[in-house]
Structure formats: C-alpha cells, structure tokens
Design a protein around this motif. Structure first.
Motif, PDB file in Angstrom:
ATOM      1  N   LYS A 119       3.895   6.182  -5.192  1.00 46.82           N
ATOM      2  CA  LYS A 119       3.779   6.395  -6.630  1.00 46.82           C
ATOM      3  C   LYS A 119       2.881   7.605  -6.915  1.00 46.82           C
ATOM      4  O   LYS A 119       3.200   8.470  -7.726  1.00 46.82           O
ATOM      5  CB  LYS A 119       3.147   5.132  -7.230  1.00 46.82           C
ATOM      6  CG  LYS A 119       3.610   4.830  -8.599  1.00 46.82           C
ATOM      7  CD  LYS A 119       3.144   3.466  -9.025  1.00 46.82           C
ATOM      8  CE  LYS A 119       3.044   3.602 -10.493  1.00 46.82           C
ATOM      9  NZ  LYS A 119       2.419   2.914 -11.349  1.00 46.82           N
ATOM     10  N   GLN A 179       0.829  -1.213   0.000  1.00 53.39           N
ATOM     11  CA  GLN A 179       0.000   0.000   0.000  1.00 53.39           C
ATOM     12  C   GLN A 179       0.863   1.262   0.000  1.00 53.39           C
ATOM     13  O   GLN A 179       0.587   2.222  -0.702  1.00 53.39           O
ATOM     14  CB  GLN A 179      -0.902   0.019   1.242  1.00 53.39           C
ATOM     15  CG  GLN A 179      -2.218  -0.707   1.064  1.00 53.39           C
ATOM     16  CD  GLN A 179      -3.058  -0.092  -0.046  1.00 53.39           C
ATOM     17  OE1 GLN A 179      -3.113   1.130  -0.207  1.00 53.39           O
ATOM     18  NE2 GLN A 179      -3.683  -0.940  -0.846  1.00 53.39           N
ATOM     19  N   LEU A 216       2.207   2.075  -3.354  1.00 57.40           N
ATOM     20  CA  LEU A 216       1.179   2.677  -4.216  1.00 57.40           C
ATOM     21  C   LEU A 216       1.011   4.166  -3.880  1.00 57.40           C
ATOM     22  O   LEU A 216       0.932   5.020  -4.762  1.00 57.40           O
ATOM     23  CB  LEU A 216      -0.167   1.977  -4.021  1.00 57.40           C
ATOM     24  CG  LEU A 216      -0.311   0.624  -4.719  1.00 57.40           C
ATOM     25  CD1 LEU A 216      -1.627  -0.035  -4.323  1.00 57.40           C
ATOM     26  CD2 LEU A 216      -0.229   0.803  -6.232  1.00 57.40           C
TER      27      LEU A 216
END
Ligand SMILES: Nc1ncnc2c1ncn2[C@@H]1O[C@H](COP(=O)(O)OP(=O)(O)O)[C@@H](O)[C@H]1O
Ligand SMILES: [Mg+2]
Length: 289
Positions: free
Chosen positions: A126, A120, A123
């Motif tokens: 990112k 997580q 992500l």
C-alpha cells in the motif's frame, strides 16, 4: 551499509571457449548514504558491476565487501538472502518480470519471499504504490492490463516494498517520456534522502548524474575510466567527449562560452542558476576594466 568493490575482475563463462572478460581491476567505494551514478557506453560493464552488489555474480578475482560480508571467488557463500533483502535491484525494463495475477500480489511477492507476513506485506504494498505515484485502485488489477509506465512503477514498487538499505537502479527511466522520467528520478531522490539509503544509478543521462549524484564513476571497456564528484568529472569534460560520452548541457554551454571569450569562469557550474551568476560576474568584471 557500506559496499566496496576491490580490484574486481569478472569473466563470463570462465574457463570455456566462450570466456569473456567483462570487468578488470574495478575498485569502487560506496559508503552508506552515497548516491553514486555509473556512466558508460553499452558493453562497458555497468550491469555487470551492479550484479556484484547483491551477489548475483561473484568476482573471478578481487573481492566485494557488502556490510560485514566479504564475497570473493573462493568458497560457496551461505545466506545470500540476508544480503539480497538489503540490496534491492531495479533491473532494466523491470516490467518484464511482473508475473502475478494482481498488482498487489506482485508487490507482495518479494517481501513474502523474504519472510514478511502477508498482512505486513500488504501494508508495505500500500505504501509502495503510493510512493511510486499510483492510485490504490490499481492493486486489484492485472499488471498486464496497465500501461507501460504504470507497469514500470508497479515493478519499482515491488523493490521498494522490500524496504532495502541500498537501492540499485539499472537505467530505471529508459523508454519513459520526459515527464515520467522526471517523476521517477525525483521519487528515487526523495527516498534516498528521507530514508538515508545508498543509491546506485546506471544512467545515460548526464543531466541526472550531475543533478543527483554525490559521486560519478565512468566505465570504459570493463575498467573504471574516471571517478569523482560531479564537479571533478565535468570540470575537464575533454576526456568524456573523447570517449564520445555526453556532458550536461550547462557544462557544454560553459565550455563553449569559455572558448568563445578566451576566458575561464571561476568554477564549473552544474546548474543554470550557477552559470547565470558566473556569467553575470564575468561581465561585471569586464565592465570595470
Ligand atoms: N551473460 C553474458 N555472457 C557473456 N558475456 C556477457 C554477458 N553479459 C554481458 N556480457 C558481456 O560483458 C560485457 C559487459 O556487459 P554489461 O555489463 O552488460 O555492459 P553494460 O551494462 O555497460 O552495457 C560486454 O562485453 C557484454 O557483451
Ligand atoms: Mg547494461
């Protein structure tokens, strides 16, 4: 999340010979979704106020309400993580706090520290790197191989990756070039609007305060000198000028214009567009006479 400082006093090194009174009777309301700018000279207490917003400091008198929690000088507070997860602070020169081997690890550190899984966190990293306007390729680099401006953005991405409800910014653009400043300020404003965040910005830029903030607090010698909407604050700039504080260029221009023409325009303008219209109206009006 609503935050409210109520008659906050703060003394550094209280009850020692080095005691220093940094805040006195400071009351500031920050309802959820507000964009608040804090302005004042160096040493006026701005950073001390910010550190109360996520309990890095506790008031020596008065209280701070953060969501459902009340923080005062009394008993030891439990579960401060719960607050710190929701209130993200971007300190002055945040790049000095980068320490991991790669950019990605650095951004993931905060969320993982608060219990987000590695997957997580990656992500979120990112997404955050994109939000601050950097390319994904930067993820595997060492933060120390980046330019100053890139390091600043990585440090900011680290705070965004925590996905806070309240974002607290201590002169986030200090030392950046004008273009970098504008990009960063626009990014924070976008986030503020899109995510319905509360934003608290300490800045020396009256332009930024006038442009983005819903409310402005002027700090002076540890006290709130004045607070209100940008219009209220800048409609009587004399007080600010007396303190040696700046006012936005457009306000200074209006002030000069009014003095020169011994006139008062019908409102205080905070943008060039507004002021241009007001001046046009002024001259139209004087034609008719
Ligand atoms: N760690 C500290 N120990 C003692 N005094 C401090 C400390 N940090 C700040 N102060 C003092 O508290 C006052 C307010 O400082 P600060 O909140 O940093 O102001 P600002 O952010 O507006 O420049 C100043 O007088 C400063 O010298
Ligand atoms: Mg400061």
């Amino acid at each position: 999340m609503d935050i409210s400082l109520q008659q906050v006093e703060y003394r550094y090194q209280a009850n020692t010979p080095f005691e220093r009174l940094a805040l006195q009777d400071v009351s500031i309301d920050i309802p959820s979704g507000t964009y608040l700018a804090i302005i004042g000279h160096t040493g006026s207490g701005k950073s001390t106020v910010l550190q109360h917003l996520n309990v890095l400091l506790k008031p020596t008198k008065g209280k701070v309400i953060i969501g459902e929690r009340e923080i005062n000088s009394g008993k030891k507070q439990k579960d401060l993580k719960g607050i710190r997860k929701r209130v993200g602070i971007v300190f002055q020169f945040p790049e000095h706090q980068l320490f991991e081997e790669t950019v990605e690890k650095d951004i993931c550190f905060g969320p993982m520290n608060f219990g987000v899984s590695e997957e997580q966190a990656k992500l979120r990293a990112k997404k955050a790197i994109e939000q601050v306007g950097l390319a994904q390729e930067i993820m595997d680099k060492s933060p120390f191989d980046l330019s100053g401006g890139q390091m600043r953005r990585v440090a900011i991405a680290g705070v965004l990756a925590m996905e806070p409800d309240v974002i607290v910014l201590d002169e986030p653009t200090a030392g950046l070039d004008p273009r970098g400043r504008k990009e960063i300020m626009e990014m924070f404003y976008r986030l503020h609007q899109e995510r319905g965040l509360s934003t608290v910005l300490v800045t020396h830029s009256m332009e930024d305060a006038a442009m983005y903030a819903d409310r402005i607090v002027i700090m002076h010698k540890g006290k709130v000198y004045k607070q209100g909407t940008p219009k209220e604050i800048f409609s009587s700039p004399e007080g600010l000028l007396e303190l040696g504080l700046d006012v936005p260029e457009v306000v200074r221009f209006q002030n000069k214009f009014e003095h020169t023409f011994h006139a008062k325009l019908s409102k205080t303008c905070l943008t060039m567009e507004d002021l241009t219209e007001e001046i046009a109206d002024f001259f139209k009006g004087s034609d008719r006479k």
